[in-house]
Design a protein around this motif. Sequence first.
Motif: not given
Lengths: 250, 407
Positions: B72-81, B141-143, B171-174, B200-205
């Motif tokens: 297990a590790g830590e997930t980094q969440v970047t919150l919208p502006d 602006e996109p969130v 809504l855009i999430e990576k 709603f856009i999800r980019h899985v990278d």
Amino acid sequence: MLEIRNLHARIAEDGTEILKGVDLTIEAGKVHAIMGPNGSGKSTLSNVLAGKDDYEVTEGSVLFKGEDLLEMEPDERAAAGIFLAFQYPVEIPGVATMTFLKAAMNAQRKARGQNELTTPDFMRLVKEASGKLQVSQEMLRRPLNVGFSGGEKKRNEILQMTLLQPSLCILDETDSGLDIDALRLVAEGVNALRGPERSMLVITHYQRLLEYIVPDVVHVMSKGRIVKTGGKELALELEKSGYAEFVDAA
Amino acid sequence: MNVQVQRVETPAELKLASQFAERKDALVGADTLGAGRAAAFARFEAVGLPHRRVEEFKYTDMRARLREVADAGETQVTLPDAQGGVRVTSLAEALASDGAAIAERIAERFTGFDSPLLDLNEAFASAGAVIDIAAGANVAEPVRAGFAHPAGKRGDSVALYSVGSGASVTLIEKAGSADGGAQGGHVSHVDVADGAKVTFIRHVDAGAQGVHSGGLAVTVGANATFDLLLVVSTGELVRTDIGLRFVGGDAVANLRGLHLAGSTRHVDTTLFVDHAEPGCVSRELFKSVLDDRARSVFQGKILVRQKAQKTDGKMMAQALMLSDDAEADSKPELEIYADDVQCGHGSTTGRVDDTLLFYLMARGIPKREATRMLVSAFAGEVFDDLDEAVAEEFSAVAEEWLERHLA
Ligand SMILES: Nc1ncnc2c1ncn2[C@@H]1O[C@H](COP(=O)(O)OP(=O)(O)O)[C@@H](O)[C@H]1O
Ligand SMILES: [Mg+2]
């Protein structure tokens, strides 16, 4: 300009021979016409010259400006100055006409060691040429040939030819599907390109086009060979007597 | 699900079980989410990692593919502006202030089919975001939110979105971590209220070695519009479970996806659209561009319930192969109980069209560039109708992928 010697070509897939020893020499500045019945190999000849790999050349040679044309990829042939106005221009969804025109012009410039066109220069060139051919801005915004009428597709081919300024223009039945007004427009576009350094090979089934684009030499093709060559009066003769003589003779 | 109950037994499953036992009391919000997590893990334990005899995982055998579970590790969440009409809280904050409501929203996940992978996510997710769009807000602006799973480790995240009635927002999430080797998943719940308009856009990278099992659970209210774009550009194994239910009439959903995969990558999107209300339109267009020995799977099911008259549902899956060894599977399904409906599906698989390629080359465009133009044109259809800047952003992702994959 172009020297075709004893050219034999067959369909790569099934080996059927279509071109059975074509000989044809076109000098710089000359307009040659090829007439002939359907199925005689006119489109095959033009496709072989443009480099379509559906066909295999089994014998003979083609020199273009002294270079071995058959050794070149289709894009290299285009950059060297060959342009084929297709009998059936394809539709390419998702590729905007303007994007395509710019890509083609710049690819050829790049291959010849020239700078890319700036956007204003490109826009100016397209505007000039499309105005003369009555290709509307709306058409230019659409994906390439998608939803174009037969006549619009043909005008779009001549637009490309005008922009790319080739040294050998091959027109494969550009007149088919055109009404008389469109035919005039297209012929004017083609005639505007005539010059001492540019040759043309005009393929047609009917004499009508040749009233507008007057050829220096007329050939008759039948069953994969050129069976007769003459002056522009040959086209008129054919109009009267039809192709029956050649179909039987060949 | 047509599978007999089985115990957790592979080393990977056993490791997940011991991880859960060790961590469950220390995970954020253990007091409020604990019961839901335990229930989710129990559902997972009852079936284990899904294998190919489980219908929804027919083409994606997770048991065979997930042999080693990372620590297990830590997930980094970047919150919208911050911006007007958008309220953003981290999952931890939201749990602290409003734990019971959040637990309820998480438990209400709708996908329409059992997904042991989403159960796993629910059991472990300890990082995330809660994003609420105010009713009537026209968000400029996109969130944008990011959920980066830890490189070489395992991480799970969850996002809860609610879009108030009449609001309009992109809504855009990576999701995933391009740094490689991460395992985990990101699940989003999106509740679209009546009359709202959501892109709603999800980019899985997920990086070269990443394993990503994500989900999207969407409910769409009356007269609302929900446009989805899912782009999967990297990841050794990416599975996305999507469920969408119309909870009000006369709504529209445009669901689009693009799988870009080379090497031995495996990308699976499995979708369920529940026409539970009348007069709704759903359009699914899923495309894949595949190179090397990559494999793309698209499974889509449209359910039209008896009351959902005047439903219009069309589903299309298209694959473009850049190599002979790639594989595309598509399994569309229609289950219709209403009589006045228009539904259809189709799929195509092909290579770059030689006739079109020749046309472009005959105009002087070299083969590689001509191929690039044709592949972009194929893929680009999923970006149609998007806002121009957003379309450009994601077509750049596709272009960049193509640059790397064209010979
Ligand atoms: N790619 C191909 N596959 C199969 N048959 C072909 C192909 N190209 C040409 N042919 C055949 O070769 C013959 C000559 O065709 P074509 O060159 O198109 O004639 P024309 O243009 O003079 O009407 C026809 O019988 C045609 O069906
Ligand atoms: Mg022809």
